[in-house]
Every structure is written in structure tokens, then in C-alpha cells.
Motif scaffolding. Structure first.
Motif, mmCIF file in Angstrom:
data_model
loop_
_atom_site.group_PDB
_atom_site.id
_atom_site.type_symbol
_atom_site.label_atom_id
_atom_site.label_comp_id
_atom_site.label_asym_id
_atom_site.label_seq_id
_atom_site.Cartn_x
_atom_site.Cartn_y
_atom_site.Cartn_z
ATOM 1 N N SER A 81 0.829 -1.214 0.000
ATOM 2 C CA SER A 81 0.000 0.000 0.000
ATOM 3 C C SER A 81 0.858 1.257 0.000
ATOM 4 C CB SER A 81 -0.947 -0.005 1.197
ATOM 5 O OG SER A 81 -0.204 -0.053 2.395
ATOM 6 N N ASN A 83 4.000 1.397 -1.172
ATOM 7 C CA ASN A 83 4.637 1.439 -2.488
ATOM 8 C C ASN A 83 3.695 1.994 -3.542
ATOM 9 O OD1 ASN A 83 6.936 0.341 -1.429
ATOM 10 N ND2 ASN A 83 6.469 -1.738 -2.072
ATOM 11 N N ASN A 84 2.431 1.560 -3.530
ATOM 12 C CA ASN A 84 1.454 2.071 -4.489
ATOM 13 C C ASN A 84 1.196 3.568 -4.272
ATOM 14 O OD1 ASN A 84 1.123 -0.361 -5.769
ATOM 15 N ND2 ASN A 84 -0.563 -0.977 -4.434
ATOM 16 N N THR A 87 4.306 5.385 -5.827
ATOM 17 C CA THR A 87 4.616 5.148 -7.240
ATOM 18 C C THR A 87 3.459 5.487 -8.181
ATOM 19 O OG1 THR A 87 3.976 2.842 -7.036
ATOM 20 C CG2 THR A 87 6.310 3.364 -6.774
ATOM 21 N N ASN A 88 2.242 5.328 -7.754
ATOM 22 C CA ASN A 88 1.079 5.591 -8.589
ATOM 23 C C ASN A 88 0.478 6.944 -8.230
ATOM 24 O OD1 ASN A 88 1.405 3.062 -9.713
ATOM 25 N ND2 ASN A 88 0.024 2.104 -8.262
#
Length: 90
Positions: A81, A83-84, A87-88
Motif C-alpha cells: 500500500s 509502495n502504491n 509510485t502511482n
């Protein structure tokens, strides 16, 4: 004796004791797992006299344990979660 107890039982060394305890626990678990269910380890004399067995089904059952099956199709991320989130970008 009291000075050595006071030296080692301080709150600063509790994480060290915890880390060493976890490492000893993991080693103990692996040793017991190998002795009990590893098809290549033979403790009793009757099974040691059998020599090398060509029992591929038992070896595959040992190698493909539940944890390995659980993580096989997952992404190798510790905190997906976070990382997302980074990165997003939306």
C-alpha cells in the motif's frame, strides 16, 4: 552477581534479547521441521538401512509447503500500500 545482572538487564538490551530469541526460535523450528518431516533425514535405524529412496512425491510435498504456495503468485513487496501510494501518483 548483582552488578552483572544490573549490567545486562537494562531496558536498552531488551531488543537484543528479542532478536536473539527470535533467531533461536527460527533455528529450532527449522531443526524440528527437518528432523520430523524431511524425507532425506532418517533418524531410526530401520529407515537408514533403506539407503537413497526415489520418492519424488514426498520430496515435492516437503518442498512445496503451504507458505511457499501462499506467496508464489504475490508481488515481492513488504508494504504494497505504501509502495502504491508513492509510485502511482494521480
Amino acid at each position: 552477581m548483582a552488578s552483572s545482572v544490573n549490567r545486562w538487564l537494562r531496558p536498552e538490551v531488551y531488543p537484543l534479547f528479542a532478536a536473539v530469541g527470535v533467531a533461536v526460535g527460527i533455528c529450532g523450528f527449522q531443526l524440528v521441521r527437518n528432523i520430523c518431516i524431511n524425507p532425506e533425514v532418517r533418524v531410526s535405524k530401520e529407515t537408514r538401512t533403506a539407503g537413497v529412496l526415489e520418492n519424488f512425491a514426498e520430496g515435492e510435498k516437503y518442498a512445496e509447503h503451504t507458505l511457499r504456495k501462499f506467496v508464489r503468485n504475490r508481488t515481492p513487496e513488504i508494504m504494497p500500500s505504501i509502495n502504491n501510494f508513492f509510485t502511482n501518483q494521480k
